[in-house]
Design an enzyme around this catalytic site. Structure first.
Site, PDB file in Angstrom:
ATOM      1  N   ASN A  39       2.632  35.276  97.023  1.00  0.00           N
ATOM      2  CA  ASN A  39       1.478  35.570  96.177  1.00  0.00           C
ATOM      3  C   ASN A  39       1.870  36.574  95.105  1.00  0.00           C
ATOM      4  OD1 ASN A  39       1.173  38.002  98.118  1.00  0.00           O
ATOM      5  ND2 ASN A  39       0.614  36.258  99.406  1.00  0.00           N
ATOM      6  N   GLY A  54      -4.226  29.973  99.927  1.00  0.00           N
ATOM      7  CA  GLY A  54      -3.921  28.645 100.435  1.00  0.00           C
ATOM      8  C   GLY A  54      -3.941  27.500  99.457  1.00  0.00           C
ATOM      9  N   SER A  83      -4.787  36.147 101.265  1.00  0.00           N
ATOM     10  CA  SER A  83      -5.012  36.965 102.458  1.00  0.00           C
ATOM     11  C   SER A  83      -4.254  38.281 102.398  1.00  0.00           C
ATOM     12  CB  SER A  83      -4.594  36.190 103.710  1.00  0.00           C
ATOM     13  OG  SER A  83      -3.224  35.836 103.648  1.00  0.00           O
ATOM     14  N   GLU A  84      -3.272  38.376 101.496  1.00  0.00           N
ATOM     15  CA  GLU A  84      -2.496  39.608 101.347  1.00  0.00           C
ATOM     16  C   GLU A  84      -3.107  40.551 100.318  1.00  0.00           C
ATOM     17  OE1 GLU A  84      -0.323  40.093 103.473  1.00  0.00           O
ATOM     18  OE2 GLU A  84       1.130  38.476 103.719  1.00  0.00           O
ATOM     19  N   HIS A 103       5.031  39.005  96.006  1.00  0.00           N
ATOM     20  CA  HIS A 103       5.412  38.912  97.420  1.00  0.00           C
ATOM     21  C   HIS A 103       5.893  37.502  97.731  1.00  0.00           C
ATOM     22  CE1 HIS A 103       5.314  38.915 101.745  1.00  0.00           C
ATOM     23  NE2 HIS A 103       4.340  38.017 101.766  1.00  0.00           N
ATOM     24  N   HIS A 105       8.759  35.048 100.662  1.00  0.00           N
ATOM     25  CA  HIS A 105       9.534  34.975 101.896  1.00  0.00           C
ATOM     26  C   HIS A 105      10.929  34.413 101.593  1.00  0.00           C
ATOM     27  CE1 HIS A 105       5.571  34.559 104.468  1.00  0.00           C
ATOM     28  NE2 HIS A 105       5.647  35.693 103.779  1.00  0.00           N
ATOM     29  N   TYR A 124      25.930  48.218  93.606  1.00  0.00           N
ATOM     30  CA  TYR A 124      25.278  49.135  92.668  1.00  0.00           C
ATOM     31  C   TYR A 124      23.903  48.670  92.215  1.00  0.00           C
ATOM     32  CZ  TYR A 124      26.460  46.249  88.562  1.00  0.00           C
ATOM     33  OH  TYR A 124      26.542  45.238  87.639  1.00  0.00           O
ATOM     34  N   HIS A 166       8.609  39.574 108.348  1.00  0.00           N
ATOM     35  CA  HIS A 166       7.695  38.991 107.365  1.00  0.00           C
ATOM     36  C   HIS A 166       8.469  38.477 106.151  1.00  0.00           C
ATOM     37  CE1 HIS A 166       3.434  39.456 105.427  1.00  0.00           C
ATOM     38  NE2 HIS A 166       4.100  38.437 104.898  1.00  0.00           N
ATOM     39  N   TYR A 219      20.370  50.591  79.609  1.00  0.00           N
ATOM     40  CA  TYR A 219      20.846  49.217  79.768  1.00  0.00           C
ATOM     41  C   TYR A 219      19.889  48.236  79.089  1.00  0.00           C
ATOM     42  CZ  TYR A 219      22.246  44.867  82.067  1.00  0.00           C
ATOM     43  OH  TYR A 219      22.659  43.589  82.324  1.00  0.00           O
TER      44      TYR A 219
END
Length: 230
Positions: A39, A54, A83-84, A103, A105, A124, A166, A219
């Site tokens: 999400n 969902g 849901s998060e 977020h 997985h 680094y 998770h 940078y």
């Protein structure tokens, strides 16, 4: 610790909403996420834009993005948020300098998360996440107040973390920067895992990482205004 200045919110436009959808499609295409388990959210003037719960990314439209408040419970209008949403909301409050929370997985990050291992300064590029490591947030049920508190605490001075049993979460100054950090984090996780196979990876010192963080300040391309002054 000196806190960075708050960043302005992203505009709540069709383009911003579409960019959030494109980020979801991108992370699945890059094998950084699977299905609808990830999400993304962005802080806007009226609160937080977040992906709905969902809904397959391919079916998302800009109008399907859900707006929730920066504090308090969603009012239930405009769709059901991910849901998060509690930890997204908590991170947006804790890190006003980072308007985007992503977020997912990713496979290698998830392996380390299941092993409950943070990522030390084996490379680094750890410095891209704000410190000497990528920390591990303690386990709590997804969507729970406990997970929200764990995430806000551990990300107070980091731009990314692993989440026990998770996945992982990164912050971004922009949607593109959040996507960049997510992929960099997965590369770091893979490097750390593979470098442990034949021995123990050498860990860079605090001084060496501090040098990298300082070098990162200059940078990348110059801002347009500086280019004009050359």
């Amino acid at each position: 610790m000196t806190r960075p200045q708050p960043a302005p919110p992203l505009p709540d436009t069709h383009a911003t909403r579409q960019a959030l959808i494109e980020a979801c499609l991108w992370m699945n295409a890059r094998h950084l996420n699977q299905g609808t388990s990830g999400n993304i959210s962005a802080r806007v003037a009226d609160g937080i834009l977040i992906t709905p719960s969902g809904v397959p990314y391919e079916a998302l439209t800009p109008d399907a993005m859900v707006t929730i408040p920066l504090e308090g419970l969603p009012d239930g209008t405009g769709g059901k948020p991910s849901s998060e949403w509690p930890f997204h909301q908590g991170l947006h409050r804790a890190r006003p300098d980072m308007p985007v929370v992503l977020h997912a997985h990713p496979p290698y990050c998830s392996v380390l998360a299941v092993q409950r291992r943070a990522i030390p300064a084996c490379h680094y590029m750890i410095a891209a996440f704000g410190g000497e490591d990528v920390p591990l947030a303690d386990y709590a049920l997804f969507g729970s107040p406990e997970l929200c508190a764990n995430m806000a605490e551990i990300m107070a001075d980091r731009h990314g973390c692993l989440m026990a049993n998770h996945g992982s979460t990164v912050l971004g100054e922009t949607i593109a920067k959040a996507c960049w950090r997510l992929e960099e984090l997965e590369v770091l996780a893979r490097t750390y895992l593979f470098s442990s196979i034949g021995g123990a990876p050498h860990i860079l010192s605090s001084g060496e990482i501090a040098e990298v963080m300082e070098a990162f300040q200059s940078y990348g391309p110059r801002p347009a205004a500086q280019e004009d002054q050359r």
